[in-house]
Design a protein around this motif. Structure first.
Motif, PDB file in Angstrom:
ATOM      1  N   SER A 612       0.870  -1.179   0.000  1.00 53.73           N
ATOM      2  CA  SER A 612       0.000   0.000   0.000  1.00 53.73           C
ATOM      3  C   SER A 612       0.902   1.221   0.000  1.00 53.73           C
ATOM      4  O   SER A 612       2.121   1.106   0.161  1.00 53.73           O
ATOM      5  CB  SER A 612      -0.922   0.003   1.222  1.00 53.73           C
ATOM      6  OG  SER A 612      -0.163   0.170   2.407  1.00 53.73           O
ATOM      7  N   LEU A 613       0.308   2.400  -0.204  1.00 56.88           N
ATOM      8  CA  LEU A 613       1.087   3.636  -0.282  1.00 56.88           C
ATOM      9  C   LEU A 613       0.544   4.638   0.718  1.00 56.88           C
ATOM     10  O   LEU A 613      -0.674   4.858   0.800  1.00 56.88           O
ATOM     11  CB  LEU A 613       0.986   4.215  -1.697  1.00 56.88           C
ATOM     12  CG  LEU A 613       1.538   5.631  -1.904  1.00 56.88           C
ATOM     13  CD1 LEU A 613       3.051   5.655  -1.738  1.00 56.88           C
ATOM     14  CD2 LEU A 613       1.135   6.167  -3.267  1.00 56.88           C
ATOM     15  N   ASP A 614       1.442   5.223   1.481  1.00 52.69           N
ATOM     16  CA  ASP A 614       1.071   6.366   2.304  1.00 52.69           C
ATOM     17  C   ASP A 614       1.152   7.594   1.398  1.00 52.69           C
ATOM     18  O   ASP A 614       2.244   8.067   1.086  1.00 52.69           O
ATOM     19  CB  ASP A 614       2.024   6.490   3.500  1.00 52.69           C
ATOM     20  CG  ASP A 614       1.654   7.649   4.412  1.00 52.69           C
ATOM     21  OD1 ASP A 614       1.140   8.668   3.906  1.00 52.69           O
ATOM     22  OD2 ASP A 614       1.892   7.542   5.626  1.00 52.69           O
ATOM     23  N   GLU A 615       0.003   8.082   0.968  1.00 48.52           N
ATOM     24  CA  GLU A 615      -0.005   9.112  -0.073  1.00 48.52           C
ATOM     25  C   GLU A 615       0.553  10.447   0.418  1.00 48.52           C
ATOM     26  O   GLU A 615       0.957  11.282  -0.380  1.00 48.52           O
ATOM     27  CB  GLU A 615      -1.428   9.294  -0.621  1.00 48.52           C
ATOM     28  CG  GLU A 615      -1.813   8.131  -1.530  1.00 48.52           C
ATOM     29  CD  GLU A 615      -3.262   8.166  -1.977  1.00 48.52           C
ATOM     30  OE1 GLU A 615      -3.862   9.262  -1.964  1.00 48.52           O
ATOM     31  OE2 GLU A 615      -3.782   7.099  -2.323  1.00 48.52           O
ATOM     32  N   THR A 616       0.575  10.643   1.707  1.00 51.14           N
ATOM     33  CA  THR A 616       1.124  11.888   2.244  1.00 51.14           C
ATOM     34  C   THR A 616       2.650  11.843   2.264  1.00 51.14           C
ATOM     35  O   THR A 616       3.315  12.752   1.773  1.00 51.14           O
ATOM     36  CB  THR A 616       0.607  12.131   3.682  1.00 51.14           C
ATOM     37  OG1 THR A 616      -0.765  11.783   3.717  1.00 51.14           O
ATOM     38  CG2 THR A 616       0.814  13.565   4.095  1.00 51.14           C
ATOM     39  N   SER A 617       3.190  10.761   2.814  1.00 48.02           N
ATOM     40  CA  SER A 617       4.652  10.691   2.954  1.00 48.02           C
ATOM     41  C   SER A 617       5.322  10.139   1.698  1.00 48.02           C
ATOM     42  O   SER A 617       6.508  10.359   1.479  1.00 48.02           O
ATOM     43  CB  SER A 617       5.022   9.809   4.151  1.00 48.02           C
ATOM     44  OG  SER A 617       4.692   8.457   3.868  1.00 48.02           O
ATOM     45  N   GLY A 618       4.589   9.411   0.896  1.00 47.15           N
ATOM     46  CA  GLY A 618       5.192   8.772  -0.271  1.00 47.15           C
ATOM     47  C   GLY A 618       5.863   7.452   0.072  1.00 47.15           C
ATOM     48  O   GLY A 618       6.543   6.848  -0.764  1.00 47.15           O
ATOM     49  N   GLU A 619       5.680   6.997   1.306  1.00 44.62           N
ATOM     50  CA  GLU A 619       6.329   5.748   1.705  1.00 44.62           C
ATOM     51  C   GLU A 619       5.493   4.543   1.275  1.00 44.62           C
ATOM     52  O   GLU A 619       4.291   4.485   1.528  1.00 44.62           O
ATOM     53  CB  GLU A 619       6.546   5.729   3.217  1.00 44.62           C
ATOM     54  CG  GLU A 619       7.400   4.566   3.650  1.00 44.62           C
ATOM     55  CD  GLU A 619       8.079   4.793   5.005  1.00 44.62           C
ATOM     56  OE1 GLU A 619       7.878   3.946   5.880  1.00 44.62           O
ATOM     57  OE2 GLU A 619       8.790   5.810   5.161  1.00 44.62           O
ATOM     58  N   ILE A 620       6.176   3.605   0.619  1.00 42.86           N
ATOM     59  CA  ILE A 620       5.511   2.358   0.205  1.00 42.86           C
ATOM     60  C   ILE A 620       5.601   1.376   1.368  1.00 42.86           C
ATOM     61  O   ILE A 620       6.670   1.170   1.933  1.00 42.86           O
ATOM     62  CB  ILE A 620       6.195   1.759  -1.041  1.00 42.86           C
ATOM     63  CG1 ILE A 620       6.006   2.694  -2.240  1.00 42.86           C
ATOM     64  CG2 ILE A 620       5.648   0.369  -1.341  1.00 42.86           C
ATOM     65  CD1 ILE A 620       6.787   2.274  -3.472  1.00 42.86           C
ATOM     66  N   GLN A 621       4.463   0.795   1.721  1.00 42.53           N
ATOM     67  CA  GLN A 621       4.473  -0.222   2.779  1.00 42.53           C
ATOM     68  C   GLN A 621       4.258  -1.594   2.153  1.00 42.53           C
ATOM     69  O   GLN A 621       3.248  -1.829   1.496  1.00 42.53           O
ATOM     70  CB  GLN A 621       3.370   0.073   3.801  1.00 42.53           C
ATOM     71  CG  GLN A 621       3.751   1.246   4.696  1.00 42.53           C
ATOM     72  CD  GLN A 621       2.557   1.931   5.324  1.00 42.53           C
ATOM     73  OE1 GLN A 621       1.420   1.485   5.176  1.00 42.53           O
ATOM     74  NE2 GLN A 621       2.812   3.009   6.024  1.00 42.53           N
ATOM     75  N   ILE A 622       5.216  -2.460   2.372  1.00 47.48           N
ATOM     76  CA  ILE A 622       5.098  -3.823   1.846  1.00 47.48           C
ATOM     77  C   ILE A 622       4.422  -4.660   2.931  1.00 47.48           C
ATOM     78  O   ILE A 622       4.932  -4.749   4.051  1.00 47.48           O
ATOM     79  CB  ILE A 622       6.488  -4.422   1.533  1.00 47.48           C
ATOM     80  CG1 ILE A 622       7.337  -3.452   0.716  1.00 47.48           C
ATOM     81  CG2 ILE A 622       6.331  -5.765   0.829  1.00 47.48           C
ATOM     82  CD1 ILE A 622       6.875  -3.201  -0.686  1.00 47.48           C
ATOM     83  N   HIS A 623       3.291  -5.250   2.610  1.00 40.37           N
ATOM     84  CA  HIS A 623       2.567  -6.021   3.623  1.00 40.37           C
ATOM     85  C   HIS A 623       2.938  -7.487   3.588  1.00 40.37           C
ATOM     86  O   HIS A 623       3.084  -8.117   4.627  1.00 40.37           O
ATOM     87  CB  HIS A 623       1.054  -5.851   3.428  1.00 40.37           C
ATOM     88  CG  HIS A 623       0.626  -4.432   3.582  1.00 40.37           C
ATOM     89  ND1 HIS A 623       0.487  -3.850   4.811  1.00 40.37           N
ATOM     90  CD2 HIS A 623       0.372  -3.468   2.661  1.00 40.37           C
ATOM     91  CE1 HIS A 623       0.136  -2.573   4.645  1.00 40.37           C
ATOM     92  NE2 HIS A 623       0.064  -2.316   3.356  1.00 40.37           N
TER      93      HIS A 623
END
Lengths: 740, 162
Positions: A612-623
């Protein structure tokens, strides 16, 4: 570790049948060594020695030096000496499992030890080949030893060999298990051993395996978890001093002159060592910090050379180059089918990357008048031996390189300049010297994974790829470590294009051309060589084509595979990973799946990433990463799972975080502050599925790194409709890409 | 200068008195289990306990720890050689690969679990997130710390009941 100074260098003689017998020895032990040559060729060496262990037996004059020894002493102590080094991959455990399978022993009856270069100088450890190259010969050596013990026991017990069996390190009379001799008793006082033709020995069928295919616990963990395991940085011997070496301030710097300056007067300084011709300046001191401080007091003039900027280095990755491109793969006529108007074209870029093994480079050298002892965390004891021989003029057989445990390898320890530095300083000061690099030295003075650029283009017809072209530019990987004539023979750097070969046999027209680019900064071996970088390009592009063709990315891949055994194995891992990850089924809001596959050393791997993507920080989270691997046969399945998990984490670190950059001629990163690594809080759930297709073991250390970057990029596209074509996917780049 | 380490008193060589704890432990006293990774507090390979608190030895002046109780990986198992539950869990879960970072991981985990019983997964991740593992053993570290927490909680109960 035994004191290497006490190791004698007994010559062995080869008998008619290729055995090697310890010259003039009286029997008190049995040892068999096994060597693997360039071709699937091996040689067995049997020997006896009086009151000495196999570790002390030097082998001279053989084409192929043994990489593994199995030794039995009269007290029934059974030791396997392995020249392959343990850098975390579990190779000591795996090789011991293979030997135990045929030896007729219990697991707890074995001691496993690292052997030094006096008995295996040509061994390198790398390229995910340790298990596949030793699988047959190690078992054969163990089986031959067992048969020799049975024959000798038959003689000693006066019982026909056919009535005897070997188990739990003893020979038993089948009909009367109370009658037995331990291996040690068989070995004791023997001077003549029967010779056995290895071709007559039948190896156990896999259905009878007791050790192979079992997740036996690693043999090196207790010492590693109690702090007693010895690595390169930990070596200490009597009278040892510490050394440090001056480092160039920029990537292109050359030493113009070096003077002692105030270094000799610094606290603890013992000796300043300067060799201007070799552009070497260092200091030996009582403590490590004193040596490092004294080096800073040296008076050195540097020519800093051209002050390169990152953009200039990246611009070197051009296809208009003095050196022609080298076409590796050409099926059909991709160029004319694609013509001037490809259906899809795209360009991918990957950066320099560091190995960042957590134990920095380290070695201890003790140079005597006519011999050298070196302890080093190395993947290439033979390379050290020959380099130190050139440096000192001392014959290789008098240079003992003892590999310690390695605090990570990842290809960086195939070339260990630190050993030469310790040798120079020890020779000058006349005492053992330990050199351990500080992190900043390690970060800036090694070699890096080279950057790559891939221009991909393809033509689609009726939802299928009719032609694909891949133009690839990379810095060298293998070439810097080969002699120049060999480079001409090879034509192209096998390391730089590893993983880029197109394996979709359903595509009629395929062309792959690689350009080798020289950089003013050292590049070289890195885990998987070009694998991660190149598969990022090829499998991201495959995904682009699938979306353009409006075919499901999994189905699109399956559609382009062939029908040979390799393609079936690839199909198998794709289907397995997809099924386990519930490919195509609904995911939580804001999550998406991506898939990619790769092959390396004939192991096939497929991965499905959920992110998923944290649209504010631009950080991609791999689940979650679901990974299916087919390496044919797994000697230690849990070890294979561990390698897969580790490769995925290291690959994610490359995908999301890591890049080495150059500013004003210098590598910007000095430590982990500016070169951070993946941490536990970003670690996804990882599920690994092991598939065994044909019972032939292949490599596991590198292949699982292949698909990960592409699988992440593909999942990101599925989520956002934005294609990321440049590693790493740092938040600022991600935000910029999404915005445009 | 003297230091108390793992219940013993050690004399520090004068040449090391102005430096940091890491090189005293390693080069001066030969306690090599405390590993060196970065020298700047980023990686956690050198984590030891100072009066029970997880501390980066590479960032700690020797002067500052005189008179404290220092505990290193060598002091974790019982004198009879029985492994600490965290060490045992790391073996049971086959956590390490190269293991250079593991002394630090274990010391970090032990200090955390001595303070926190029955931690959640989030708490474990929070406690361990500044310890690097380049081989990528994080999945198993999480698992092993959680297992060790259970064992330590059980031991506490058993001791309490006795």
């Amino acid at each position: 570790m035994s004191d290497p100074k006490t190791q004698s260098q007994r010559k062995w003689r080869v008998t008619r049948r290729g055995f090697l017998i310890g010259a003039g020895a009286t029997g008190a032990a049995l040892a068999i060594g096994v060597a693997v040559g360039r071709r699937p060729f091996y040689r067995f060496i049997a020997g006896m020695a009086s009151g000495m262990s196999a570790e002390n037996m030097a082998v001279g004059g053989l084409d192929n030096d043994p990489f593994t020894w199995i030794e039995i002493l009269p007290d029934n102590e059974i030791t396997i000496y392995i020249s392959k080094v343990e850098m975390g991959q579990g190779v000591h455990t795996s090789i011991a499992q293979m030997a135990a399978e045929e030896l007729g022993v219990r697991w707890d009856q074995l001691t496993i030890r690292q052997s030094g270069s006096l008995r295996g100088p040509n061994t390198n450890t790398g390229g995910s080949t340790s298990v596949s190259s030793t699988y047959v010969p190690v078992r054969q050596a163990a089986a031959m030893m067992r048969e020799m013990l049975i024959l000798k026991a038959a003689e000693k017990m006066g019982v026909p060999a056919a009535d005897l069996e070997a188990k739990e390190a003893a020979i038993y009379v089948k009909a009367n298990p109370n009658e037995s001799m331990t291996y040690g008793e068989v070995v004791d006082d023997v001077t003549e051993w029967p010779e056995i033709d290895v071709e007559t020995i039948e190896l156990k069928p896999s259905s009878e395996f007791e050790f192979i295919g079992k997740s036996l616990p690693r043999v090196d963990f207790e010492s590693k978890l109690t702090g007693t395991a010895i690595y390169g940085y930990d070596v200490q011997v009597e009278g040892m001093l510490y050394g440090a070496v001056a480092r160039p301030p920029t990537i292109g710097a050359t030493m113009q002159s070096a003077r002692a300056g105030d270094a000799a007067d610094m606290p603890g300084a013992v000796q300043v060592v300067i060799d201007e011709e070799a552009r070497f300046a260092g200091v030996v001191a009582r403590t490590r910090l004193q040596a490092q401080a004294a080096v800073r007091a040296l008076d050195i003039e540097w020519d800093e050379g051209r002050l390169w900027q990152q953009e200039e280095l990246e611009a070197l990755l051009s296809f208009e180059n003095e050196r022609d491109g080298y076409t590796i793969q050409e099926d059909g006529d991709a160029a004319s089918v694609i013509g001037d108007e490809p259906t899809v074209s795209a360009e991918y870029f990957t950066p320099f990357a560091a190995h960042a093994h957590l134990e920095p480079q380290a070695a201890m050298a003790d140079v005597q008048a006519d011999s050298v002892t070196i302890y080093c965390a190395t993947q290439a004891q033979g390379t050290i031996q020959s380099e130190v021989s050139s440096l000192t003029g001392i014959e290789p057989e008098n240079i003992n390189v003892v590999p310690t445990y390695l605090g990570g390898g990842f290809g960086r320890r195939l070339n260990t300049e630190v050993a030469n530095e310790a040798v120079r300083l020890s020779q000058a000061v006349g005492a053992p010297v330990h050199v351990g690099w500080f992190r900043v030295e390690d970060m800036r003075n090694g070699y890096f994974r080279p950057p790559t650029r891939s221009q991909m283009s393809a033509r689609l017809e009726n939802g299928r790829i009719s032609a694909i072209n891949h133009d690839h530019a990379s810095g060298p990987v293998a070439f810097p470590f080969f002699p120049t004539p060999m480079q001409f023979v090879m034509g192209t750097d096998i390391g730089s294009w590893r993983g880029a070969f197109n394996f979709y046999q359903g595509i009629e027209n395929r062309r792959f051309t690689t350009w080798l680019i020289d950089f003013p900064i050292r590049t070289g071996w890195w885990r998987g060589l070009g694998l991660l970088a190149n598969v990022f390009a090829t499998e991201s592009f495959m995904d682009e084509l699938a979306y353009t063709a409006q075919v499901d990315p999994l189905q699109f891949r399956l559609n382009h595979l062939g029908s040979d055994p390799f393609s079936e194995r690839m199909r198998g891992v794709l289907m397995a990973a997809a099924a386990q990850a519930h490919w195509g089924e609904a995911l939580p809001e804001g999550h998406a799946h991506g898939i990619a596959c790769a092959t390396d050393v004939d192991t096939v791997v497929a991965q499905v990433v959920e992110l998923s993507l944290d649209e504010t920080s631009g950080e991609i989270q791999i689940h979650k990463v679901t990974c299916a691997v087919d390496a044919g046969l797994f000697i230690n399945p849990d070890g294979a799972i561990a390698q897969t998990e580790g490769a995925i984490i290291m690959g994610l670190s490359s995908t999301l975080i890591e890049e080495i950059t150059v500013r004003n001629g210098a590598v910007e990163a000095d430590n982990f502050g500016r070169y951070p690594l993946m941490t536990i809080d970003r670690t996804p759930e990882i599920e690994v599925i092991l598939l065994e297709s044909d019972g032939q073991p292949r490599g596991m250390g590198e292949p699982p790194m292949g698909p990960i970057a592409a699988a992440v990029g593909n999942a990101f596209f599925a989520l956002t409709g934005t294609r990321l074509r440049r590693l790493p996917f740092k938040p600022e780049y991600v935000l910029e890409a999404v915005a445009s | 200068m003297e230091l108390r380490i793992n219940g013993q008193t050690y004399e520090v060589d004068e040449a090391y008195e102005s430096g940091n704890l890491l090189w005293v432990l390693r080069d001066n006293l030969g306690l090599m289990g405390t590993r060196f990774g970065c020298g700047a507090g980023f990686c956690g390979s050198c984590t030891v306990h100072v009066d029970g608190v997880a501390t980066r030895a590479c960032m700690t002046a020797v002067q500052a720890v005189v008179g404290t109780e220092i505990r290193t990986i060598e002091g974790l198992a019982s004198p009879e050689g029985e492994l600490h539950p965290v060490q045992q869990a790391f073996i049971d879960k086959q956590v390490p690969q190269c293991a250079w970072c593991m002394s630090g991981q274990i010391m970090q985990a032990v200090a955390f679990l001595e303070e926190t019983s029955n931690p959640t997964e989030e708490e474990i991740v929070e406690a361990m997130k500044e310890n690097y593992c380049r081989c990528g053993c994080y999945v198993r570290i999480k698992d092993a710390v959680s297992t060790a927490a259970d064992v330590m909680a059980q031991n506490k109960t058993t001791v309490g009941a006795a």
